[in-house]
Design a protein around this motif. Sequence first.
Motif, PDB file in Angstrom:
ATOM      1  N   GLY A 124       0.811  -1.215   0.000  1.00 32.64           N
ATOM      2  CA  GLY A 124       0.000   0.000   0.000  1.00 32.64           C
ATOM      3  C   GLY A 124       0.843   1.262   0.000  1.00 32.64           C
ATOM      4  N   MET A 125       1.897   1.290   0.815  1.00 33.64           N
ATOM      5  CA  MET A 125       2.749   2.469   0.903  1.00 33.64           C
ATOM      6  C   MET A 125       3.511   2.712  -0.405  1.00 33.64           C
ATOM      7  SD  MET A 125       2.054   3.672   3.810  1.00 33.64           S
ATOM      8  CE  MET A 125       3.294   4.963   3.912  1.00 33.64           C
ATOM      9  N   VAL A 126       3.979   1.624  -1.027  1.00 38.31           N
ATOM     10  CA  VAL A 126       4.662   1.762  -2.316  1.00 38.31           C
ATOM     11  C   VAL A 126       3.700   2.294  -3.372  1.00 38.31           C
ATOM     12  CG1 VAL A 126       5.747   0.455  -4.187  1.00 38.31           C
ATOM     13  CG2 VAL A 126       6.402   0.007  -1.832  1.00 38.31           C
ATOM     14  N   VAL A 147      -6.167  -0.084  -4.056  1.00 41.06           N
ATOM     15  CA  VAL A 147      -6.083  -0.783  -5.342  1.00 41.06           C
ATOM     16  C   VAL A 147      -4.734  -1.492  -5.464  1.00 41.06           C
ATOM     17  CG1 VAL A 147      -5.990  -0.478  -7.850  1.00 41.06           C
ATOM     18  CG2 VAL A 147      -7.718   0.726  -6.518  1.00 41.06           C
ATOM     19  N   GLY A 148      -3.661  -0.837  -5.004  1.00 44.72           N
ATOM     20  CA  GLY A 148      -2.339  -1.451  -5.037  1.00 44.72           C
ATOM     21  C   GLY A 148      -2.271  -2.709  -4.182  1.00 44.72           C
ATOM     22  N   ILE A 149      -2.896  -2.662  -3.014  1.00 45.38           N
ATOM     23  CA  ILE A 149      -2.919  -3.833  -2.132  1.00 45.38           C
ATOM     24  C   ILE A 149      -3.687  -4.983  -2.785  1.00 45.38           C
ATOM     25  CG2 ILE A 149      -3.877  -4.735   0.025  1.00 45.38           C
ATOM     26  CD1 ILE A 149      -3.181  -2.059   1.322  1.00 45.38           C
ATOM     27  N   SER A 198       0.466   4.307 -10.112  1.00 39.68           N
ATOM     28  CA  SER A 198       0.886   4.189  -8.714  1.00 39.68           C
ATOM     29  C   SER A 198       0.677   2.779  -8.174  1.00 39.68           C
ATOM     30  CB  SER A 198       0.112   5.182  -7.844  1.00 39.68           C
ATOM     31  OG  SER A 198       0.387   6.511  -8.245  1.00 39.68           O
ATOM     32  N   ALA A 199      -0.506   2.208  -8.438  1.00 42.34           N
ATOM     33  CA  ALA A 199      -0.846   0.901  -7.875  1.00 42.34           C
ATOM     34  C   ALA A 199      -0.004  -0.226  -8.472  1.00 42.34           C
ATOM     35  CB  ALA A 199      -2.328   0.611  -8.091  1.00 42.34           C
ATOM     36  N   LEU A 200       0.604  -0.003  -9.640  1.00 41.04           N
ATOM     37  CA  LEU A 200       1.435  -1.034 -10.262  1.00 41.04           C
ATOM     38  C   LEU A 200       2.821  -1.158  -9.634  1.00 41.04           C
ATOM     39  CD1 LEU A 200       0.717  -0.578 -14.089  1.00 41.04           C
ATOM     40  CD2 LEU A 200      -0.048  -2.436 -12.617  1.00 41.04           C
TER      41      LEU A 200
END
Length: 258
Positions: A124-126, A147-149, A198-200
Amino acid sequence: MSNSISEDELIAVCGKIGKILLTSGAETARVESTVEYIGRAAHFEITCHATITALFVGVKNQTKTHLVKARLGDFNLQKVDEINTTSREFVTGKIDFTTLEEKIDQIDRKVIDFNWPLKILGAGMVSVAPMLLFKATWSDLSLAFFVGIIGYLIAVWAGKHIMTPYVAAGCGGFIIGFLAALLETLGIATSAGNIIVSALMPLVPGVAITNSFREIIDRNTISGLVRAVDAIIIAGSIGAGVVIGMSLCSMITGIVGG
């Protein structure tokens, strides 16, 4: 560290060390230098040649050569660090050869990984970090976090259940593309593009790309190109997944809206 160490024992241990380093993501130059340092510390002129898929270990001016096959695996820099620390202890005389063998066996068997809450938080932070560069809205920033998680978890799940290489990254990209497009279509998100980029981030093979350049700069061209091609295929799988996910979302919303 005396000549009581047999040649076969030393070559076998050096082969295991090299294989752990290779499969954990170490550069071939590091693998070769580590194995040869250990050989010199044991008073043998060990020679080592490493490629990304194989390791050759032998004693200089001897006909016997030990071949170890390896395959590209997930990066585990903690194992690389533990091998480096153990090899330095042996070279400086802090541990003997028997202890070295025991420690290498322990590292080989050990499953070094972070716990799930930490991995989820890290994903999530990344995913949030690039949104700061885009000067995105707070709502998009928080959406990118979740969404990234979700994309990361889907990629991990797919990697455990689908044996075909590179499909896991594509599955993660698919979910991220679909969710970002859906959130924008529903008016919840401002920019699907920013959220996707970002989420990728948790899926991008950044370490592989960096190591491939290091290999090429060190003139280990074959290993560098293999790593680069592997990273490019992963990136292509992610991109294809995103495109398919966005297209599917657009198709579904078009049918529902029509």
